[in-house]
Write a protein that holds these residues in place. Sequence first.
Motif, short mmCIF file in Angstrom:
data_model
loop_
_atom_site.label_atom_id
_atom_site.label_comp_id
_atom_site.label_asym_id
_atom_site.label_seq_id
_atom_site.Cartn_x
_atom_site.Cartn_y
_atom_site.Cartn_z
N VAL A 101 -38.86 -5.90 102.26
CA VAL A 101 -38.13 -5.28 103.23
C VAL A 101 -37.63 -5.93 104.63
CG1 VAL A 101 -38.81 -3.69 105.21
CG2 VAL A 101 -39.90 -3.34 102.99
N GLU A 102 -38.16 -7.10 105.00
CA GLU A 102 -37.56 -8.08 105.89
C GLU A 102 -36.38 -8.46 105.61
OE1 GLU A 102 -41.94 -9.65 107.47
OE2 GLU A 102 -40.76 -11.03 106.53
N LYS A 103 -36.13 -8.89 104.10
CA LYS A 103 -34.98 -9.78 103.84
C LYS A 103 -33.96 -8.69 103.28
CE LYS A 103 -36.76 -13.66 104.57
NZ LYS A 103 -36.62 -14.40 105.71
N THR A 104 -34.17 -7.53 103.06
CA THR A 104 -33.19 -6.46 102.53
C THR A 104 -32.49 -5.83 103.91
OG1 THR A 104 -34.43 -6.06 100.75
CG2 THR A 104 -32.57 -4.51 101.20
N ARG A 105 -31.40 -5.87 103.68
CA ARG A 105 -30.42 -5.16 104.99
C ARG A 105 -30.10 -3.81 104.78
NH1 ARG A 105 -32.74 -6.61 108.45
NH2 ARG A 105 -33.53 -8.38 107.96
N LEU A 108 -33.75 1.19 106.02
CA LEU A 108 -35.16 1.02 105.98
C LEU A 108 -35.91 1.60 104.83
CD1 LEU A 108 -37.56 -0.45 106.91
CD2 LEU A 108 -37.91 1.46 108.83
N GLY A 109 -35.41 2.96 104.67
CA GLY A 109 -35.99 3.94 103.69
C GLY A 109 -35.84 3.25 102.17
N ILE A 110 -34.65 2.91 102.09
CA ILE A 110 -34.25 2.30 100.65
C ILE A 110 -34.81 0.89 100.59
CG2 ILE A 110 -32.42 1.24 99.38
CD1 ILE A 110 -32.36 4.36 99.55
N ALA A 111 -34.79 -0.04 101.74
CA ALA A 111 -35.50 -1.16 101.37
C ALA A 111 -37.19 -1.19 101.34
CB ALA A 111 -35.26 -1.94 103.02
N ALA A 112 -37.86 0.02 101.94
CA ALA A 112 -39.20 0.05 101.84
C ALA A 112 -39.54 0.74 100.37
CB ALA A 112 -39.73 1.25 103.06
N PHE A 113 -38.61 1.47 99.77
CA PHE A 113 -38.98 1.78 98.43
C PHE A 113 -38.63 0.62 97.54
CE2 PHE A 113 -36.99 3.80 94.57
CZ PHE A 113 -37.96 4.41 94.14
N GLY A 114 -37.72 -0.11 97.65
CA GLY A 114 -37.49 -1.27 96.70
C GLY A 114 -38.50 -2.30 96.92
N GLY A 115 -38.88 -2.58 98.48
CA GLY A 115 -40.06 -3.49 98.42
C GLY A 115 -41.39 -2.94 97.79
N ALA A 175 -43.08 0.61 116.11
CA ALA A 175 -44.35 0.32 115.39
C ALA A 175 -43.98 -0.22 113.80
CB ALA A 175 -44.84 1.70 115.22
N VAL A 176 -42.76 -0.22 113.37
CA VAL A 176 -42.21 -0.85 112.32
C VAL A 176 -42.15 -2.29 112.34
CG1 VAL A 176 -40.96 -0.50 110.27
CG2 VAL A 176 -41.38 1.36 111.51
N LEU A 177 -43.01 -3.08 112.22
CA LEU A 177 -42.99 -4.38 112.44
C LEU A 177 -42.17 -5.32 111.67
CD1 LEU A 177 -46.62 -5.00 113.86
CD2 LEU A 177 -44.59 -4.47 115.11
N SER A 178 -41.99 -4.64 110.15
CA SER A 178 -41.35 -5.21 109.24
C SER A 178 -39.85 -5.51 109.52
CB SER A 178 -41.37 -4.56 107.80
OG SER A 178 -40.73 -3.28 108.23
N ARG A 179 -39.15 -4.76 110.51
CA ARG A 179 -37.99 -4.70 110.92
C ARG A 179 -37.75 -5.21 112.39
NH1 ARG A 179 -33.61 -2.46 107.56
NH2 ARG A 179 -34.25 -3.19 105.56
N ALA A 180 -38.78 -5.49 112.92
CA ALA A 180 -38.84 -6.01 114.47
C ALA A 180 -38.06 -7.38 114.48
CB ALA A 180 -40.17 -6.20 115.13
#
Length: 180
Positions: A101-105, A108-115, A175-180
């Motif tokens: 999630v952190e590395k995928t640009r 967020l929904g797609i990155a979270a699903f992929g992660g 609250a979503v720290l993975s993208r902070a």
Amino acid sequence: MEKNVTYIALFAALIAVLGLVPQITLASGVPITAQSLGVMLCGTVLGAKRGGLAALLFVGLVALGLPLLSGGRGGLGVFAGPSMGFVIGFPVAAFVTGLVVEKTRASLGIAAFGGALIGGVLVLYLFGITGMALILGKNWLAASLLVATYIPGDLIKAGLAGFITQGLAKLRPQAVLSRA
């Protein structure tokens, strides 16, 4: 610092609470639970480091004997059962999920699903299947066939992780720290 500790403890508790959802135990001896969704959310929401630490805290509490796994299981005996690999894999799965999630640009929904697919399903299955093979005395292929029935549910959980993370980001972006 205190905020990080609070989030880590909160998400360890989330994994425990998701164990209260009634389990379904299959012939393999590994129950179907919602706890892997909690592991996925640790990574998608908290990111790699904090998500991995939350899952590690959960596993540590289980090892100390707290009955936090589905069905009220806890203690060192859990690490001698067929679900041992899955439990040990929780922190790594949360870390990898968060890292993706952190590395995928992508959004967020797609990155979270992929992660969640990569960390919460693929990585967790690598640990889980290996543990089952060791405990049940089966080869890796035979053990992997035992977990094939879990795949549809885990795909749904990965979709839920993406949906929940994206929804949380819309309601409380900070609250979503993975993208902070």
